[in-house]
Design a protein around this motif. Structure first.
Motif, PDB file in Angstrom:
ATOM      1  N   ALA A 129       0.696  -1.490  -0.230  1.00  0.00           N
ATOM      2  CA  ALA A 129      -0.032   0.144  -0.400  1.00  0.00           C
ATOM      3  C   ALA A 129       0.542   1.273   0.031  1.00  0.00           C
ATOM      4  CB  ALA A 129      -1.061   0.400   0.988  1.00  0.00           C
ATOM      5  N   HIS A 130       2.059   1.499   0.810  1.00  0.00           N
ATOM      6  CA  HIS A 130       2.937   2.155   1.019  1.00  0.00           C
ATOM      7  C   HIS A 130       4.043   2.386   0.514  1.00  0.00           C
ATOM      8  CE1 HIS A 130      -0.729   4.493   2.963  1.00  0.00           C
ATOM      9  NE2 HIS A 130      -0.408   2.977   3.899  1.00  0.00           N
ATOM     10  N   ILE A 268      -6.222   4.819  17.235  1.00  0.00           N
ATOM     11  CA  ILE A 268      -5.603   4.370  16.788  1.00  0.00           C
ATOM     12  C   ILE A 268      -5.215   2.669  17.959  1.00  0.00           C
ATOM     13  CG2 ILE A 268      -2.886   4.623  16.540  1.00  0.00           C
ATOM     14  CD1 ILE A 268      -4.624   7.180  15.272  1.00  0.00           C
ATOM     15  N   VAL A 269      -5.175   2.229  16.795  1.00  0.00           N
ATOM     16  CA  VAL A 269      -4.501   0.352  16.927  1.00  0.00           C
ATOM     17  C   VAL A 269      -3.438   0.369  16.481  1.00  0.00           C
ATOM     18  CG1 VAL A 269      -4.653  -1.410  16.236  1.00  0.00           C
ATOM     19  CG2 VAL A 269      -6.774  -0.419  15.843  1.00  0.00           C
ATOM     20  N   PHE A 292     -13.352   0.026   9.802  1.00  0.00           N
ATOM     21  CA  PHE A 292     -13.935   0.972  11.258  1.00  0.00           C
ATOM     22  C   PHE A 292     -13.333   2.489  10.877  1.00  0.00           C
ATOM     23  CE2 PHE A 292     -15.042  -3.132  13.068  1.00  0.00           C
ATOM     24  CZ  PHE A 292     -16.293  -2.391  13.752  1.00  0.00           C
ATOM     25  N   ASN A 293     -12.484   2.766   9.684  1.00  0.00           N
ATOM     26  CA  ASN A 293     -11.409   4.086   9.577  1.00  0.00           C
ATOM     27  C   ASN A 293     -11.089   3.916  10.855  1.00  0.00           C
ATOM     28  OD1 ASN A 293     -11.342   6.054   7.514  1.00  0.00           O
ATOM     29  ND2 ASN A 293     -12.790   7.238   8.805  1.00  0.00           N
ATOM     30  N   VAL A 294     -10.015   3.877  10.579  1.00  0.00           N
ATOM     31  CA  VAL A 294      -9.100   3.638  12.085  1.00  0.00           C
ATOM     32  C   VAL A 294      -7.700   3.239  11.775  1.00  0.00           C
ATOM     33  CG1 VAL A 294      -8.224   2.921  14.234  1.00  0.00           C
ATOM     34  CG2 VAL A 294     -11.198   3.106  13.832  1.00  0.00           C
ATOM     35  N   LYS A 295      -6.564   4.260  11.604  1.00  0.00           N
ATOM     36  CA  LYS A 295      -5.370   4.085  12.073  1.00  0.00           C
ATOM     37  C   LYS A 295      -4.778   3.052  12.404  1.00  0.00           C
ATOM     38  CE  LYS A 295      -5.489   7.169   7.798  1.00  0.00           C
ATOM     39  NZ  LYS A 295      -4.937   6.482   5.924  1.00  0.00           N
ATOM     40  N   ILE A 296      -3.325   2.842  11.313  1.00  0.00           N
ATOM     41  CA  ILE A 296      -2.282   1.535  12.832  1.00  0.00           C
ATOM     42  C   ILE A 296      -1.051   2.507  12.745  1.00  0.00           C
ATOM     43  CG2 ILE A 296      -1.061  -0.800  12.222  1.00  0.00           C
ATOM     44  CD1 ILE A 296      -4.732  -0.641  12.165  1.00  0.00           C
ATOM     45  N   ALA A 309       3.065  -2.166   8.105  1.00  0.00           N
ATOM     46  CA  ALA A 309       2.963  -0.794   8.178  1.00  0.00           C
ATOM     47  C   ALA A 309       2.705  -0.637   6.506  1.00  0.00           C
ATOM     48  CB  ALA A 309       3.600   0.413   8.872  1.00  0.00           C
ATOM     49  N   CYS A 310       4.020  -0.371   6.529  1.00  0.00           N
ATOM     50  CA  CYS A 310       3.660  -0.166   4.617  1.00  0.00           C
ATOM     51  C   CYS A 310       2.717  -0.879   3.892  1.00  0.00           C
ATOM     52  CB  CYS A 310       5.386  -0.075   3.728  1.00  0.00           C
ATOM     53  SG  CYS A 310       5.863   1.510   4.552  1.00  0.00           S
ATOM     54  N   ALA A 311       1.947  -2.582   4.219  1.00  0.00           N
ATOM     55  CA  ALA A 311       2.075  -3.219   3.669  1.00  0.00           C
ATOM     56  C   ALA A 311       0.278  -2.716   3.305  1.00  0.00           C
ATOM     57  CB  ALA A 311       1.734  -4.906   3.931  1.00  0.00           C
ATOM     58  N   ILE A 312      -0.445  -1.831   4.246  1.00  0.00           N
ATOM     59  CA  ILE A 312      -1.800  -1.910   4.633  1.00  0.00           C
ATOM     60  C   ILE A 312      -2.128  -0.600   4.222  1.00  0.00           C
ATOM     61  CG2 ILE A 312      -2.026  -4.390   5.528  1.00  0.00           C
ATOM     62  CD1 ILE A 312      -1.970  -0.606   7.691  1.00  0.00           C
ATOM     63  N   PRO A 313      -3.371   0.150   3.678  1.00  0.00           N
ATOM     64  CA  PRO A 313      -4.249   1.246   3.470  1.00  0.00           C
ATOM     65  C   PRO A 313      -4.107   2.131   4.808  1.00  0.00           C
ATOM     66  CG  PRO A 313      -5.462  -0.742   2.715  1.00  0.00           C
ATOM     67  CD  PRO A 313      -4.419  -1.214   3.419  1.00  0.00           C
ATOM     68  N   ALA A 314      -4.180   1.049   5.881  1.00  0.00           N
ATOM     69  CA  ALA A 314      -4.826   1.960   7.266  1.00  0.00           C
ATOM     70  C   ALA A 314      -3.091   2.060   8.028  1.00  0.00           C
ATOM     71  CB  ALA A 314      -5.444   1.448   8.184  1.00  0.00           C
TER      72      ALA A 314
END
Length: 362
Positions: A129-130, A268-269, A292-296, A309-314
């Motif tokens: 994702a990033h 925040i998760v 749930f529109n929550v960031k990681i 963290a770079c793998a996922i959109p959140a």
């Protein structure tokens, strides 16, 4: 087929690179549990988990006495099936931290194999994702440091280009915490992110009181204010403050994260791949958070979480807290305050086997 023929389990003790104290404990040493899987098609994959002072030998015993036999002879490509198989083999002790740490050591090794077999880095195979994410510093914010030392450390992190810094809170009075925070905010200005972490040390009432003291300083989050099992308390706090409430490092199953997310108790998760049982459940938590529109912003394990963290959109932030320098070659690449995930096949961790042998305790 790619059957697992050998399971090697090791434990090494690592000294913290600096004195680390918070409101609950002192980071005495890092017990790092390593698992290396060898398959009949000639591949090896190494995974790991950790404790911060006690329990490493118990995790190692669980691996050697139970989980190694569960995966030996199985097809390493069937990652989900193997994770479930291990879980049911340890049902009497799941869900809990020791079992999760043991599951994670094997699961991360399976993902290392999976990525090497595909010829892809973890960050891309798990989602891609990033190409980079902002980094914040934790090493300069420990609770024992003086106000002047905090200011010096956080301004140094800003000069290095990092995007934020986390301060430990939980002094005897909230005004002490607020004074330290005020001094740092004045030194770094309004455009540098600041976070605080109470390490589960407060009551619900005191957390609400301190959050009100902290609000003028525009915090990115208030981390682990209450014991992790207190979902209702975190919900009351979240409803009472404008500061996002961050939880996750002390949650050991996807189901526990579901409780927080469905209740609206987590802004925040901070899922930790070792403590939640591996990459397989970590990704489930990350995608649930996105729903749930929550960031990681993952906890610790920067050498691994930079990729996840770079793998996922959140993905939101990566925590800068060096962990594996004593037993690896090289370090993570950070440019303009952002970490660039390793682009080599596998987890992207270059283990120093000579150093591991020197530091091995079991």
């Amino acid at each position: 087929m790619s059957k697992i023929r050998r399971v090697d389990c090791r434990l090494v003790d690592l000294e913290p690179e600096t004195l680390r104290t918070d409101a609950s404990q002192t980071f005495v040493r890092q017990e790092t549990i390593l698992v290396t899987l060898t398959t009949d098609d000639g591949l090896t994959g190494t995974g790991y988990s950790y404790t911060i002072g006690t329990g490493g030998s118990s995790v190692l015993a669980l691996l050697r006495d139970h989980l190694a036999a569960v995966v030996t002879g199985q097809d390493a490509r069937n990652v989900e099936a193997l994770w479930t198989r291990m879980l049911y083999a340890t049902r009497a002790t799941a869900f809990g931290v020791l079992t999760s740490l043991a599951l994670a050591a094997v699961d991360t090794a399976l993902w290392d194999l999976r990525c090497k077999r595909a010829g892809e880095p973890l960050w891309r195979l798990a989602g891609g994702a990033h190409e980079g994410l902002p980094v914040y510093d934790t090493e300069g914010g420990w609770l024992h440091l003086t106000e002047a030392e905090l200011v010096e450390n956080v301004t140094a992190a800003r000069r290095k280009g990092l995007r934020g810094a986390k301060l430990k809170v939980g002094k005897p009075s909230g005004t002490q915490d607020a004074a330290r925070l005020a001094a740092v905010r004045e030194a770094v200005g309004p455009h540098f992110e600041l976070m605080v972490d109470a390490n589960q040390s407060l009551t619900g009432a005191e957390a609400i009181r301190r959050a009100r003291l902290f609000e003028p300083y525009d915090l990115a989050w208030f981390e682990e204010p209450l014991p992790a099992e207190d979902v209702a308390g975190h919900l009351r706090l979240a409803r009472s403050t404008s500061i996002p409430v961050a939880v996750g490092e002390s949650l050991y199953s996807a189901g526990h994260f579901a409780e927080y997310l469905s209740a609206g108790a987590a802004g925040i998760v901070q899922a930790d791949v070792a403590r939640v049982g591996g990459i397989t459940p970590w990704l489930k938590v990350a995608h649930a958070a996105e729903a749930f529109n929550v960031k990681i912003a993952p906890h610790f394990l920067m050498e691994l979480h930079a990729s996840l963290a770079c793998a996922i959109p959140a993905g939101m932030y990566v925590e800068h807290i060096p962990q594996l320098g004593a037993i690896t070659h090289g370090s993570l690449r950070i440019e303009d305050g952002c970490v660039i995930p390793p682009d080599v096949p596998g987890l992207g961790i270059d283990w120093n086997e000579d150093a591991i042998a020197d530091l091995r305790v079991a």
